[in-house]
Scaffold this motif. Structure first.
Motif, PDB file in Angstrom:
ATOM      1  N   PHE A  79      -7.947  -4.912   2.043  1.00 28.57           N
ATOM      2  CA  PHE A  79      -6.534  -4.561   1.964  1.00 28.57           C
ATOM      3  C   PHE A  79      -6.360  -3.116   1.531  1.00 28.57           C
ATOM      4  O   PHE A  79      -7.018  -2.640   0.617  1.00 28.57           O
ATOM      5  N   SER A  80      -5.453  -2.427   2.206  1.00 31.71           N
ATOM      6  CA  SER A  80      -5.082  -1.079   1.791  1.00 31.71           C
ATOM      7  C   SER A  80      -3.573  -0.968   1.886  1.00 31.71           C
ATOM      8  O   SER A  80      -2.982  -1.209   2.934  1.00 31.71           O
ATOM      9  N   CYS A  81      -2.955  -0.594   0.781  1.00 30.61           N
ATOM     10  CA  CYS A  81      -1.504  -0.552   0.706  1.00 30.61           C
ATOM     11  C   CYS A  81      -0.973   0.647   1.487  1.00 30.61           C
ATOM     12  O   CYS A  81      -1.489   1.754   1.390  1.00 30.61           O
ATOM     13  N   LEU A  82       0.077   0.420   2.268  1.00 37.54           N
ATOM     14  CA  LEU A  82       0.752   1.503   2.974  1.00 37.54           C
ATOM     15  C   LEU A  82       1.654   2.244   1.995  1.00 37.54           C
ATOM     16  O   LEU A  82       2.627   1.685   1.493  1.00 37.54           O
ATOM     17  N   ALA A  83       1.323   3.508   1.752  1.00 36.97           N
ATOM     18  CA  ALA A  83       2.044   4.278   0.735  1.00 36.97           C
ATOM     19  C   ALA A  83       3.513   4.460   1.100  1.00 36.97           C
ATOM     20  O   ALA A  83       4.383   4.418   0.231  1.00 36.97           O
ATOM     21  N   PHE A  84       3.802   4.656   2.379  1.00 40.35           N
ATOM     22  CA  PHE A  84       5.183   4.896   2.788  1.00 40.35           C
ATOM     23  C   PHE A  84       5.980   3.602   2.954  1.00 40.35           C
ATOM     24  O   PHE A  84       7.148   3.648   3.323  1.00 40.35           O
ATOM     25  N   ALA A  85       5.352   2.475   2.717  1.00 38.79           N
ATOM     26  CA  ALA A  85       6.068   1.202   2.789  1.00 38.79           C
ATOM     27  C   ALA A  85       6.132   0.525   1.427  1.00 38.79           C
ATOM     28  O   ALA A  85       6.394  -0.665   1.327  1.00 38.79           O
ATOM     29  N   LYS A  86       5.874   1.288   0.373  1.00 37.58           N
ATOM     30  CA  LYS A  86       5.869   0.697  -0.958  1.00 37.58           C
ATOM     31  C   LYS A  86       7.221   0.072  -1.271  1.00 37.58           C
ATOM     32  O   LYS A  86       8.271   0.653  -0.992  1.00 37.58           O
TER      33      LYS A  86
END
Length: 994
Positions: free
Chosen positions: A926-933
């Motif tokens: 898993f890698s979090c989408l920074a622009f979708a926080k």
């Protein structure tokens, strides 16, 4: 299974069949071996086959490999108390440990290596506590070498020892580790030193025997590795006492030469590998034990830089040259060693004869630039070139600049000037000199840099802006895009590193030049141009650090051209999954803000095509990450300006997302779930029904298979919360028991993801009516307390406190006490004393306002707290804990609408800088989408602007209903400091306690 000829023959037959070209026969044999491996003596039978010289070699080899793999699979999990259920019994384990060292020393080299690997596995598990004889057995093999067979056994033992001791180099210090090292030093080190001495005395006698010399130097090579292992943690007394002996022999070996031990053109010979390890060992001493090493420093420095001057540019010497220069760098960077570089012409000699020759590109570097651009980029711009000569020379140069900066820069400035002139006279012939000049200027100028910001601090003796204007920008302005591509790449790299040192005008002037080079025929130049554009867009404005130097208005004239060129690269056959190019698309889209809207349709069409193509073979994780980030940026920017486009995005993306789900493309599913959650959250609440596609999707995300994969869970949890928020009374209500089952599963079964289960539960509490949940209250609390009893963690406690506060705010504090006490009589007191009082102030900053309001209601509302069973023991401690929470936080006051808008704008600007690091922070799944926080939401933003005032008003109501009682209790039970805090809150709320 008895160890007899019949069983050995049967086992050999199965092993022979595992080598069969017939796949069915091979699989059947492997299956049979798997079935019989749990039998007693299985491992002993394998070792017996290894040992017998009458057995065909291919069977011996198959046997030892099977044995090694058997040990690897089963030994690490062994527990003496559970031998009845383990494939290797205690008896077999002991038998293996008694005989394996002796067997290894008597075996041919190809058998020996496999047994050594097995010993390493066993040793890491059992040594020293459960294999106390290991060192004694190994030491017995160290005897005066007299035959080649003895060297074979010695080398086997040494290699095994190194594989066991190597972890001392990097393992964190601990008492347990040092006790193990102490045991090794007591039992192994004396015999090891005697072996080293005997080897040093023996090799001069065998100089005419090439095979024997290679065997001896193989042993010396591993000896020096072990020397490093045993000295890595701290300087042992044994080696300190024998330091002169080792250093004397190391010096001898550094100066030794033998024609038959030399390196060939491509591969280092054993003698040069020995010298490399010596340089590594003495660098350890120079760095960590400088006082003890000081008497030897000068002679080693002279010997090593003399050695460096004799080595040519052949790749076979690369490791030796790099390691030797790292040793010299260590000396140069230490105040008590650096003086050896300042006498006479020493500094000049080192700079000219040692460093400078290793700064030039070699033919192999140029070939890599042309034939393997990905590898060249990885080494050059991602700084994975730490093992190269050039990087080692650069590090040595920068170490010399610590104490001799002015002298070094003055010396190299002459070379830079001469090489610049030679380049200008004949660029085609002398381009490599320009390359060296650029590399030198960066190395000399940089006194501080980071991967994210480039060079941040420079030498006062070099003007980076002047060099850029005079030597770099003119090169970038050359109308011929494809001439001297390596120099163009160097100039772009220079801009990338120094971008934060240039003024705004220089940056704006450079932007269109970088854009031109996106059309270069060379992949490295294209990539560096894209990377330069992306990095330039991150540079902060010198007068306003909250904004970028290059603004939206600066970008708009070039945006269409840059997009066209970037996507031309992304659709080419050679570099269609170039992560730097995709990151430039992402950054440009973000930096344009609403200026990206005119390009929206064409961008989404191209991104969807790329997504479809990449989903067929998603093998570039960074590229994939930036692809989804770019899509998210476009959604966020567009929806912020006009909610109508939300439906357009859903119509475009659902058809391409659906196959990702149906085909279960594991690398993409977490990203898709995050974007779907983001889209769903963007829908206005309580207006029109959600599109039918969301109802269909909801059925899918509830299937257990989706939740089985750990990487899906954070995104699934977020998406499920979005469903609860936007369709709680419709879509979610139809499957409420399934949703609660997911909560139960996450909380009961996963320490890693239990917080996601609580996030789902909290969302249900906030958005569903009580009537829908109250029948499940008892089961919910049982799940929570069962997990708390079985596996209590700090994170779990925070989650429980936050849930209880949501519960209080929604259903009342009285209801919480009832539910908790229904589990067990008077259990609420334990909850307060063991959870709330010690842990309340430790909740995350974003949750402190919620907890403050929830605890305020616990304090002032329920009868058991204000006049009942819990009043005497809990009321004052809870108030004290609440006051401590208030004074530990700055987040308890809600901002005004204007302040919120301003902060949102600042955060949006800041995301330009912190949206992504140079490499995303990946976990395997898993890698979090920074622009979708997901933004933090304050459910009390309008109703309770300030939690401190809310406490004051609640206390006012409470004291008014109970005159003197609570005020007297506070005055007698609270500290002066706490009382002053309450007075301050009352003043803010404009109330008075009675």
């Amino acid at each position: 299974m008895e160890i007899n000829d019949q069983n050995l023959e049967a086992l050999a037959t199965y092993l022979r069949k595992t080598l069969s070209p017939n796949g069915d026969e091979r699989v059947e044999a492997e299956k049979t071996l798997k079935q019989i491996e749990r039998n007693e003596n299985y491992s002993s039978l394998l070792l017996t086959l290894c040992e017998r010289s009458t057995i065909p070699d291919e069977i011996r080899r198959a046997s030892v490999i099977t044995f090694k793999n058997f040990v690897k699979r089963n030994w690490p999990s062994l527990d003496a108390s559970s031998s009845t259920t383990n494939p290797i019994s205690i008896r077999d384990r002991n038998h293996i440990k008694e005989h394996i060292i002796d067997l290894m020393t008597r075996s041919p080299e190809h058998i020996q290596q496999q047994l050594s690997d097995a010993i390493t596995v066993i040793g890491k598990c059992d040594f020293p506590d459960q294999w106390s004889t290991l060192l004694d057995t190994m030491v017995r093999q160290f005897q005066q070498p007299s035959t080649r067979n003895s060297f074979q056994s010695i080398n086997g033992v040494l290699k095994t020892a190194h594989s066991l001791f190597e972890r001392y180099r990097y393992e964190q210090k601990s008492d347990e580790l040092w006790l193990e090292i102490k045991l090794v030093l007591e039992k192994f080190a004396p015999a090891f030193t005697e072996l080293f001495k005997s080897l040093m005395a023996y090799y001069p006698q065998k100089e005419s025997d090439t095979i024997e010399m290679k065997n001896i130097f193989d042993s010396l090579y591993v000896c020096i590795k072990i020397f490093y292992d045993l000295n890595a943690q701290e300087l042992p007394e044994h080696f300190e006492d024998n330091l002169t002996l080792y250093m004397t022999h190391f010096m001898t070996l550094l100066s030794y030469d033998h024609p038959n031990l030399r390196s060939d053109r491509h591969d280092p010979g054993i003698l040069d590998r020995v010298k490399t390890e010596i340089c590594r060992a003495v660098a350890l001493y120079a760095d960590n034990y400088s006082d003890e090493f000081k008497p030897f420093a000068q002679q080693f420095a002279l010997a090593i830089w003399s050695l460096l001057t004799r080595l040519n540019l052949s790749p076979c010497f690369d490791d030796l040259v790099g390691t030797a220069m790292r040793f010299l760098s260590t000396l140069a960077a230490r105040s008590h060693h650096c003086s050896m570089f300042e006498g006479g012409d020493t500094l000049k000699t080192v700079c000219e004869q040692v460093i400078l020759p290793n700064l030039f590109l070699r033919e192999s570097d140029v070939e890599e630039f042309e034939d393997n651009p990905e590898e060249y980029i990885r080494k050059d711009i991602e700084k994975s070139d730490s093992a190269t000569r050039r990087r080692a020379a650069c590090d040595f140069l920068q170490a010399l600049c610590i104490f001799f900066e002015s002298q070094v820069i003055a010396l190299y400035s002459q070379y830079i000037e001469v090489m610049q002139k030679e380049y200008l006279q004949n660029p085609t012939q002398n381009w490599s000199k320009k390359d060296t000049c650029i590399f030198l200027v960066l190395a000399l100028a940089s006194k501080g840099e980071t991967q994210k910001l480039g060079i941040t601090k420079t030498s006062s003796f070099i003007s980076i802006p002047a060099f850029y204007s005079n030597s770099i920008l003119p090169e970038l302005q050359n109308p011929d895009l494809n001439s001297l591509p390596l120099i163009k790449a160097d100039c772009l790299k220079f801009l990338i590193y120094v971008r934060n040192l240039l003024d705004r005008d220089s940056l704006i002037k450079s932007l269109p030049e970088c854009a031109r080079y996106l059309s270069s025929n060379n992949i490295v130049v294209q990539t560096y141009a894209a990377h330069a554009i992306e990095r330039l867009l991150l540079v902060r404005h010198p007068a306003d650090q909250k904004h970028t130097a290059i603004t939206k208005n600066d970008l708009i004239p070039y945006a269409q051209s840059i997009y066209d060129k970037l996507f031309q690269i992304l659709t080419s056959d050679k570099s269609y999954e170039n992560e730097y190019v995709m990151r430039a698309v992402m950054r440009l889209s973000s930096s344009l803000h609403d200026g990206v809207l005119p390009y929206l349709n064409q961008l989404m069409d191209k991104l969807v095509l790329i997504l479809r193509r990449s989903s067929r073979n998603p093998n570039k994780p960074n590229f994939n990450h930036y692809l989804f980030e770019t899509i998210t940026v476009l959604i966020r920017t567009s929806v912020t300006q006009n909610l109508v486009v939300l439906n357009q995005f859903e119509q475009i993306l659902f058809p391409v997302f659906t196959p990702i789900f149906t085909e279960d493309i594991a690398e993409f599913v977490p990203y898709v779930l995050q974007i779907l959650g983001f889209l769903l959250e963007s829908h206005p609440s309580g207006s029109t029904p959600l599109p039918e596609a969301y109802r269909i999707l909801f059925q899918s995300i509830l299937t257990p298979a989706f939740w089985d994969r750990s990487g899906n869970i954070p995104a699934l949890s977020r998406l499920l919360q979005a469903y609860v928020e936007k369709a709680g009374d419709t879509i979610v209500l139809e499957k409420l028991t399934v949703v609660l089952g997911i909560f139960q599963r996450l909380v009961s079964q996963s320490k890693v993801h239990d917080h996601e289960g609580f996030a789902i539960l909290n969302s249900l509490v906030i958005h569903l009516s009580r009537i829908h949940l109250e029948n499940y209250f008892k089961d919910i609390f049982i799940v929570i307390f069962t997990r708390l009893t079985k596996a209590k963690t700090q994170k779990l406690i925070k989650c429980i406190i936050i849930f209880f506060c949501y519960f209080v705010v929604k259903y009342g504090a009285q209801e919480l006490i009832i539910q908790v006490d229904n589990i067990q009589a008077n259990m609420f007191q334990m909850v307060i004393e063991r959870l709330f009082l010690p842990e309340l102030s430790k909740v995350d900053e974003n949750d402190k306002k919620l907890c403050a309001i929830g605890v305020t209601h616990l304090l002032c509302d329920p009868i058991p707290m204000i006049s009942g069973v819990y009043f005497a023991h809990l009321w004052l401690p809870v108030l004290q804990s609440l006051l401590q929470l208030f004074e530990s936080s700055n987040e308890l006051q809600t901002m005004s609408a204007a302040e919120k808008k301003k902060q949102a704008q600042e955060e949006a600007e800041e995301e330009l800088f912190v949206g992504l690091d140079d490499t995303p922070d990946y976990t395997p799944a898993f890698s979090c989408l920074a622009f979708a926080k997901k933004p933090h939401t304050d459910i009390f933003s309008t109703s309770i602007p300030d939690a401190r005032c809310h406490l004051a008003k609640c206390l006012h109501t409470l004291t008014a209903a109970h005159p003197n009682q609570f005020l007297s209790l506070m005055k007698s039970g609270l500290s002066t400091e706490h009382l002053s805090h309450i007075q301050k809150y009352c003043a803010l709320a404009n109330v008075t306690l009675i």
